[in-house]
Scaffold this active site. Structure first.
Site, PDB file in Angstrom:
ATOM      1  N   PRO A 151      13.945  -0.996   9.949  1.00 38.28           N
ATOM      2  CA  PRO A 151      13.848  -2.400   9.525  1.00 38.28           C
ATOM      3  C   PRO A 151      14.889  -2.808   8.481  1.00 38.28           C
ATOM      4  O   PRO A 151      14.552  -3.066   7.321  1.00 38.28           O
ATOM      5  CB  PRO A 151      12.425  -2.488   8.962  1.00 38.28           C
ATOM      6  CG  PRO A 151      12.132  -1.110   8.494  1.00 38.28           C
ATOM      7  CD  PRO A 151      12.871  -0.166   9.393  1.00 38.28           C
ATOM      8  N   CYS A 152      16.128  -2.909   8.915  1.00 36.91           N
ATOM      9  CA  CYS A 152      17.161  -3.358   7.986  1.00 36.91           C
ATOM     10  C   CYS A 152      16.968  -4.839   7.638  1.00 36.91           C
ATOM     11  O   CYS A 152      17.517  -5.319   6.653  1.00 36.91           O
ATOM     12  CB  CYS A 152      18.552  -3.131   8.570  1.00 36.91           C
ATOM     13  SG  CYS A 152      18.798  -3.906  10.157  1.00 36.91           S
TER      14      CYS A 152
END
Lengths: 210, 291
Positions: free
Chosen positions: B196-197
């Protein structure tokens, strides 16, 4: 006279072009490109590795390793211009050569008596391309044994020059020596082969210096 | 020309690799020297015989090599997913697979071929795109260096519905001063959604940039339950942390503990030093300050 050697017709010229295109295709990861490279070069490279190592299992290992390295270099390490300018065949042969020499170095002691480690044709046999009559088979067998008796650098040159039919320019690129020196060495290698063919019974290994 | 000079050239003569002057000289010599003619015949004979010594490998290395150089891709929703050995190697959104192939070749040096994505991987991608979050993404980090590895591990630990800053990720990855380097690693994340950047935002406020555009990042965060409007409002006030007047603990605004603070007990802070001067300690969950 001296410089005129370099302007001789080069048998390897068309091949070099094909090599550059193929290298670029591999560099771009075009589907099927590397398979084409394998199909084109696997057997010649295997023949060369076998010529140096005299062992089908090791030769196969070396060729596979060389293919992996070639793929890595072409896709990850070289840029497109370098791939396009690459003389693919000598480059691949040189990779195989270096890996073979490493392998030989790491198991040198077992290679000192070529006759004993010489494989008997059950794994990766020498295959005759033509002629099924007994006499011819015997001739080939004699030649095969004579080859095994040669020092490794003679054997390697004979493979490159007469089995792979490389030009002197390509051999020079592969083994890193001058064409002039190679002409002499190829001739002397042939002479050693002829000697080994003529007195196979007394021969326990050819100890001539190249 | 002397015999010994000629002998080293008869093989090159055979394949027409001699320059014309040399060729003439060798041919002249061969007209007069019988022993050299004999040698020439011998060379031709041997060259011919040696050809029949061709060897072939017992089996081709084609399959073994191919396994090492080709991975598979499949389509999941709007995304192209590249995978190998049960792990996701790249997630991309592009018009055509050729663009993905090119990016993949650049990053991994491998070919992509059509395949069927294993069901667990498909579910992970779908869940991630829908904002459901993925606890342990099956991604391939073999090509990552140490810092990239640590950054990816840190990203995975940011809970769904919360956001952190680039500076925080840099610190948690063990390189507090390398914020820029860390940010560029996050920007280059090859497996967005599942790693989850999008949960990393600038310290200065706003949602920041995203590989698929800021709007996508914003929508994705909202789907995960982040109140993006509130984040914007806090950023306008330069508020970075929220403290609780009852516990005297301060958190990132999206920390699950910060969300539980009653409105009357909420104490905004502009920076960590300010909070600590007021006698507040950092939250142990969201770790706004190094532990």
């Amino acid at each position: 006279m001296k410089n005129s050697w370099t302007v001789g017709e080069l048998a390897g010229e068309p091949d070099r072009r094909e090599g550059g295109d193929l290298a670029v295709a591999v560099h771009r990861c075009e589907p099927g490109a590397f398979e084409r490279l394998i199909d084109r070069f696997e057997q010649p490279l295997f023949g060369y590795a076998h010529g140096i190592l005299q062992n089908a299992f090791d030769a196969q290992e070396v060729v596979q390793d060389a293919m992996m390295r070639a793929h890595k270099a072409l896709t990850r390490q070289y840029d497109e211009a370098r791939c396009a300018a690459l003389a693919l065949r000598p480059w691949l042969f040189k990779t195989v050569r270096n890996l073979c020499l490493n392998k030989r170095r790491s198991k040198r002691s077992s290679l000192e008596q070529p006759l004993e480690t010489f494989d008997d044709g059950r794994i990766g046999p020498f295959v005759s391309l033509e002629g099924s009559d007994l006499e011819r088979k015997e001739e080939i067998e004699l030649l095969r044994r004579a080859m095994a008796l040669l020092p490794v650098d003679a054997r390697e040159l004979i493979v490159l020059r007469f089995m792979e039919e490389m030009s002197y320019a390509e051999i020079a690129k592969t083994v890193g020596q001058s064409e002039a020196a190679l002409r002499g060495k190829v001739f002397r290698s042939l002479k050693l082969l002829r000697d080994a063919l003529e007195k196979p019974a007394t021969q326990k290994g050819v100890a001539y210096a190249m | 020309m002397q015999c010994r000079t000629v002998l080293t050239r008869i093989d090159a003569l055979r394949t027409r690799e001699l320059a014309s002057i040399e060729k003439t000289a060798v041919e002249q010599h061969l007209l007069t020297c019988y022993s050299c003619v004999e040698s020439q015949a011998d060379v031709v004979d041997l060259a011919d015989a040696i050809k029949s010594l061709a060897v072939v490998p017992e089996r081709s290395c084609r399959e073994a090599v191919k396994e090492q150089i080709a991975d598979s891709f499949d389509r999941v929703g709007d995304a192209w997913v590249a995978f190998s050995n049960g792990r996701i190697r790249m997630i991309a959104e592009a018009e055509s697979i050729d663009d993905v192939r090119e990016a993949y070749a650049k990053k991994h040096g491998r070919v992509l071929e059509p395949g069927t994505i294993p069901e667990p991987l498909r579910r992970q991608v779908e869940a991630a795109v829908n904002g459901e979050g993925v606890a342990t993404p099956k991604v391939d980090l073999d090509a990552a260096n140490d810092l990239e590895h640590d950054v990816m591990q840190t990203l995975v630990r940011i809970p769904r519905g919360e956001v952190r800053t680039y500076a925080w990720v840099a610190r948690q990855a063990g390189r507090p001063r390398a914020v820029r380097a860390v940010a560029s690693i996050i920007a280059r994340n090859a497996v967005p959604y599942v790693v989850p950047c999008h949960r990393v935002v600038p310290s200065s406020g706003g949602v920041g940039n995203y590989i698929f555009g800021s709007a996508t990042k914003r929508a994705l965060l909202e789907r995960e339950g982040v109140n993006v409007d509130e984040l914007d409002a806090l950023a306008r006030e330069h508020v970075r942390y929220i403290g609780s007047r009852t516990t005297h603990i301060f958190c990132f605004p999206t920390c699950r503990d910060a969300k539980r603070i009653q409105e009357k007990n909420r104490m905004p802070f502009r920076d960590a030093d300010d909070a600590m001067e007021h006698g507040y300690r950092p939250c142990r969950h969201c770790q706004p300050v190094a532990a």
